[in-house]
Design an enzyme around this catalytic site. Structure first.
Site, mmCIF file in Angstrom:
data_model
loop_
_atom_site.group_PDB
_atom_site.id
_atom_site.type_symbol
_atom_site.label_atom_id
_atom_site.label_comp_id
_atom_site.label_asym_id
_atom_site.label_seq_id
_atom_site.Cartn_x
_atom_site.Cartn_y
_atom_site.Cartn_z
ATOM 1 N N HIS A 132 4.849 2.671 -33.676
ATOM 2 C CA HIS A 132 5.445 3.560 -34.597
ATOM 3 C C HIS A 132 6.081 2.905 -35.896
ATOM 4 O O HIS A 132 5.646 3.721 -36.849
ATOM 5 C CB HIS A 132 6.803 3.999 -33.732
ATOM 6 N N GLU A 133 6.486 1.954 -35.802
ATOM 7 C CA GLU A 133 7.074 1.073 -37.182
ATOM 8 C C GLU A 133 5.862 0.558 -37.943
ATOM 9 O O GLU A 133 6.021 0.671 -39.017
ATOM 10 C CB GLU A 133 7.848 -0.141 -36.850
ATOM 11 N N HIS A 187 5.228 3.380 -40.366
ATOM 12 C CA HIS A 187 5.855 3.403 -41.410
ATOM 13 C C HIS A 187 5.254 2.162 -42.489
ATOM 14 O O HIS A 187 5.339 2.467 -43.602
ATOM 15 C CB HIS A 187 7.435 3.092 -41.197
#
Length: 377
Positions: free
Chosen positions: A25-26, A29
């Site tokens: 998920h990170e 980003h």
């Protein structure tokens, strides 16, 4: 019933589920930010004090926090939770300010924020596509093979050989579609349309309730109709079609999440069914003990949950940022910083309250409160 996995096994399984998914998920980003020239000061899996880490040649600190319940990427210029321009940001030298998140145009900030949930959903699609390649796709026709006496299907007048066309207004293409609709709607009344000897018919159906226990003793409430299929049909899936199957299954799971959340909000489903990290840990250990395929399936499900929840328009979550970006796009200027600040405070309070509530639920599911009541009594 088999014995539940031990505590150490469960903790390891939980970390194997949540750790990689938070990292992915990170990473979404981080990669989107890096693509647009935003400097990442820190990339953390877990919150709280750092227990291990290193700094790469770009000056990004990669670290593990002691509380493995999430993570974050801290971009340059993130001087407040809402990533709003501030006095400190304006004071930065121009060369540094150009590498900050706030300096980027709206469309780039939107992509950076949306990349986290998007990569979680993409991972789930990839896993489910792999399952389709490995095990094929169920294409059993929606033709009733047998009606069990005394069940809702019998009461509705359904018979063997009937071909179901729609249920609750939803088109039915395979027999699995019947189960997918009814299993999450116990006790609800609906309409089922079918063909009998080529003639269209329609009937009212009161979906029943069945309580099932798995081998670990977990109890589930599922809808009961009382029909069985004929001969099952499972077709192989080509490499080209597999991603489409993965997308379809991911969409179906999201649809079920939306429906069950709506049932909880409207009171049709008990809030006791909401689970948090403790229940995820329990299920992680159980699924890993059953085998790799079951465990990877759980990873796909949790990844969809992570992506879906983060897209909800709640301040503090990615969806909250996207909501304010949508407002900015319509107004052609950012929302009032004071409004954003208070919204994020409220969002943080809501998220913390939800975490507290689901933890109470989890402890109740484990029998903690019954045990304490017994001790006090």
């Amino acid at each position: 019933m088999i014995e539940s996995p031990g505590l150490i096994f469960t903790v390891i399984a939980f970390l194997l589920v949540l750790g990689p998914l938070v990292f992915v998920h990170e990473l979404g980003h981080y990669l989107a930010g890096r693509w647009f020239g935003v400097h990442a000061e820190a990339f953390s899996v877990g919150f709280g004090r750092e227990i291990a880490g290193f700094t790469d040649r770009r000056g990004t600190r990669w670290q593990f926090g002691w509380l493995p319940l999430g993570g974050y990427v801290r971009f340059a210029g993130d001087m407040n939770p809402a990533s709003q321009p501030s006095v400190e940001w304006l004071a930065l030298p121009t060369s540094e300010r150009e590498r900050t998140f706030q300096s980027k145009p709206l469309w780039q900030r939107t992509i950076i924020v949306a990349a986290g949930p998007a990569i979680n959903l993409a991972l789930a699609v990839l896993i489910l596509a792999g399952f389709a390649l490995a095990y094929g796709e169920s294409r059993t026709p929606p033709v009733i093979g047998q009606v069990v006496a005394g069940t809702p299907a019998a009461a509705a007048g359904l018979q063997a050989g009937d071909r179901v066309r729609t249920i609750g207004g939803n088109a039915v293409e395979t027999f699995d579609d019947i189960a997918a609709y009814t299993h999450i709607r116990p006790g609800e009344r609906t309409t089922i349309a079918f063909e009998r000897a080529g003639q269209p018919r329609e009937a009212e159906l009161q979906i029943g309730l069945r309580r099932e226990r798995d081998r670990f003793g977990n109890e589930y409430r599922i809808g009961l109709v009382g029909v069985t299929a004929g001969d099952p049909v499972r077709e192989p899936v080509s490499l080209l079609r597999a991603p489409l199957v993965g997308i379809e299954r991911t969409g179906d799971i999201i649809g079920m999440m939306v429906e069950t959340l709506g049932q909880i909000v409207t009171g049709r489903r008990s809030i006791d069914e909401l689970g948090g990290p403790l229940r995820i840990a329990q299920v992680s250990g159980q699924q890993l003990s059953l085998g790799l395929a079951q465990f990877v399936g759980l990873v796909a499900l949790v990844s969809i949950n992570l992506g879906f929840i983060n897209l909800l328009p709640v301040p503090m979550l990615d969806g909250g940022h996207l909501m304010f970006y949508a407002i900015e796009a319509v107004r052609r200027r950012p929302a009032d910083p004071r409004l954003v600040e208070w919204a994020y405070r409220g969002g943080l309070a809501a998220v913390l309250a939800l975490m507290f509530f689901v933890t109470i639920n989890d402890l109740g599911a484990f029998g903690v409160w019954r045990g304490l009541a017994g001790l006090i009594g």
